[in-house]
Design a protein around this motif. Structure first.
Motif, short mmCIF file in Angstrom:
data_model
loop_
_atom_site.label_atom_id
_atom_site.label_comp_id
_atom_site.label_asym_id
_atom_site.label_seq_id
_atom_site.Cartn_x
_atom_site.Cartn_y
_atom_site.Cartn_z
N ALA A 12 21.38 -25.62 35.23
CA ALA A 12 21.47 -24.40 36.03
C ALA A 12 22.26 -23.31 35.31
O ALA A 12 22.00 -22.11 35.50
N ASP A 13 23.23 -23.71 34.47
CA ASP A 13 24.03 -22.71 33.75
C ASP A 13 23.48 -22.36 32.38
O ASP A 13 24.16 -21.74 31.56
N GLY A 14 22.23 -22.80 32.11
CA GLY A 14 21.56 -22.38 30.88
C GLY A 14 21.77 -23.27 29.67
O GLY A 14 21.25 -22.97 28.59
N GLU A 15 22.52 -24.36 29.83
CA GLU A 15 22.72 -25.29 28.72
C GLU A 15 21.49 -26.18 28.55
O GLU A 15 20.78 -26.47 29.53
N TYR A 16 21.25 -26.61 27.30
CA TYR A 16 20.13 -27.51 27.04
C TYR A 16 20.61 -28.95 27.00
O TYR A 16 21.59 -29.26 26.32
N VAL A 17 19.93 -29.82 27.73
CA VAL A 17 20.31 -31.22 27.85
C VAL A 17 19.12 -32.10 27.48
O VAL A 17 18.01 -31.92 28.02
N ALA A 18 19.33 -33.03 26.55
CA ALA A 18 18.27 -33.96 26.16
C ALA A 18 18.11 -35.05 27.21
O ALA A 18 19.10 -35.65 27.65
#
Length: 557
Positions: A307-313
């Motif tokens: 939701a805060d724009g971080e990318y998560v694998a």
């Protein structure tokens, strides 16, 4: 080296050898042929991948086909290959040995994904298939996988019969093989290309549950894709384009085939490092989803945004859970969920899938590790009508939705993951949000895998000794959790074939499994922890890992 016609490159390699341990490792056995076919380091020696080990395996396969498969010569064998060193040469050698035996060979005109080989075997109603690949192994490896008439990897009993024929080959240096030109002149070699590509793509597009959604978001939905120097580049881009996605950004540095996989330490979408360049591009263009396929495009990794724009694998279990939720949810919503639906997963795959399936009254069936066993079950249910196949998957990033392929398929999975992300975007959610909803509903399931590599003959002996020790002294508790059930799959249990696997199910349904790899000199430890919150589940996971790995370090001496 006394063989006058020995391949000059292999002869020079042998002449340079002086280390006794390396010489022993190259020649102490023939490269092992199992249900995964052959896989090994490219080089000179009976325990290496080279033209002679490929000819030997193919001669054994040819003898098996002529003995056990009706009309094998006319049905022929489909051959595909990936972007690795010697892959085109090994494919040509296989075609040469088959056609020397009078068996028609269908050879792809350039590199293709493994799932397209599976599809082509079924589409052409061939007697078998061969794909030259070592999947996501390091660059020094190559391999040789055999597929049956159903398009699936060969089961153990078939592998045993082929191995028996391979072992009957007296001298691999003397196996005759036609050249490509000779095979074509005899009318025994046919090239495959656009016709198969088109048929395969049409079947991919038929899987779409919401093609209208793709068109709805096409103007502002951005995808970053990396084929990791392998075979996925053209087929994945083609499928995404034809489904309607307009903004597919390919990682240029990893777009073209490269046998050295020069931009990554390992061309494996299971590893975060493989996505470094893709993530750089994703941040530049504000991508909605990042996908990556391994060199033979049967495994796929997915990165989503928070939701805060971080990318998560996402790990393999998480992608599987999301796909399953999307497929069941949308099939039910559109009235297309069969009453006898079944999900197939491996014994080391998260139980979260079973929880999701149960919520939709869908059966989950476990199989041994290896997608060949999922393919076998699909074939069985197709024959008996007992179940309708919905999804097959394993924790190691392999998925299958459409059973027109009988092996894991990163191309169809990449397409469906992008559609799924686009659909949830129209609902105001990213895949990461949907995953949190799944956890909130079913509990937090967290998994991890630890692998130990022990190379050479001594390494194999150490792995075997470790498994023997674990069987002689089975665990009754892991950390502060009692073992509720100890499963040893070696005798053959739960209606499954024999397998060198130990699994400990704990009092809270968390579990630990131990399995030597069938294709690499590794022993693998699988961990799954379940709890009501993420923090509690992750703390439990670390406890399980610490306890078991300390124990392993003691027993690996």
């Amino acid at each position: 080296m006394e063989f006058a016609e020995l391949d000059p490159r292999l002869k020079q390699e042998l002449q340079r050898l002086s280390d006794e341990t390396e010489i022993e490792d190259r020649f102490y056995r023939h490269l092992e042929f199992g249900t995964g076919g052959l896989r090994g380091v490219i080089g000179a020696g009976t325990n290496r991948m080279n033209v002679y080990t490929v000819r030997r395996a193919t001669e054994g396969l040819a003898r098996y086909l002529l003995k056990y498969v009706d009309h094998a010569r006319e049905k022929g064998v489909v051959i595909a290959y990936d972007s690795r060193r010697m892959s085109p040469e090994f494919a040509a050698e296989a075609a040469g040995v088959l056609t020397q035996n009078g068996i028609r060979a269908y050879l792809f005109e350039e590199l293709r994904p493994t799932p397209m080989l599976s599809f082509a075997v079924r589409h052409l109603q061939a007697a078998a298939g061969i794909v030259i690949t070592a999947s996501h192994n390091p660059p020094e490896y190559n391999g040789y996988k055999v597929y049956g008439e159903d398009g699936g990897q060969i089961p153990p009993q078939t592998a045993d019969r082929i191995l028996s024929e391979i072992n009957a080959v007296e001298n691999e240096l003397l196996i005759p093989a036609l050249t490509i030109e000779e095979a074509m002149a005899k009318g025994l070699l046919q090239w495959l290309g656009e016709e198969i590509d088109r048929e395969y793509t049409n079947r991919l597009l038929s899987l779409s549950l919401h093609p209208e959604t793709v068109k709805q978001v096409a103007d502002d939905f951005r995808i970053v894709f990396t084929p990791l120097h392998g075979t996925g580049n053209k087929p994945v881009r083609r499928a995404l384009k034809e489904l309607g996605f307009q903004h597919v950004h390919v990682v240029k540095e990893q777009e073209l085939p490269d046998p050295d996989f020069s931009t990554v330490s390992s061309p494996n979408p299971e590893e975060r490092q493989a996505f470094e360049l893709a993530l750089q591009l994703a941040k530049q263009i504000d991508a909605d989803i990042v996908i990556g396929t391994d060199p033979d495009a049967d495994r796929v990794g997915v990165v989503t945004r928070t939701a805060d724009g971080e990318y998560v694998a996402l790990n393999g279990n998480q992608t599987g859970a999301l796909l399953l939720q999307y497929l069941l949810e949308q099939r039910k919503a559109t009235g297309k969920l069969p009453a006898n639906g079944v999900v197939l997963k491996t014994i080391v795959t998260s139980e979260l899938g079973r929880a999701i399936a149960s919520a939709y009254n869908v059966t989950t069936v476990d199989v041994l590790t290896g997608f060949k066993f999922i393919g076998e079950k699909i074939n069985e249910y197709e024959t008996t009508g007992e179940y309708s196949f919905l999804l097959g998957y394993e924790e190691s990033y392999g998925y299958l939705i459409g059973d027109f392929v009988r092996d894991k398929d990163a191309v169809q999975t990449a397409m469906m993951c992008c559609e799924m992300a686009a659909f949830y975007k129209t609902k105001g959610s990213a895949l990461h949000d949907v995953l949190q909803q799944i956890y909130n509903t079913h509990g937090y399931y967290v998994e991890d895998l630890s692998s130990f590599t022990f190379k050479g003959k001594q390494g194999l002996e150490k792995i075997n000794r470790m498994m023997d020790e674990m069987r002689r002294q089975p665990l009754t508790a892991i950390g502060n959790l009692a073992v509720k059930q100890s499963k040893d799959y070696l005798p053959g249990i739960d209606g499954l074939p024999k397998a060198n696997v130990l699994k400990y199910i704990l009092e809270d349904d968390s579990w630990v499994a131990i399995r030597p790899s069938g294709t690499e000199p590794k022993i693998k430890f699988y961990f799954s922890a379940i709890d009501k919150t993420r923090e509690a589940a992750e703390a439990k996971l670390q406890m399980l890992k610490s306890f078991v790995l300390d124990l392993v370090n003691q027993r690996a001496v």
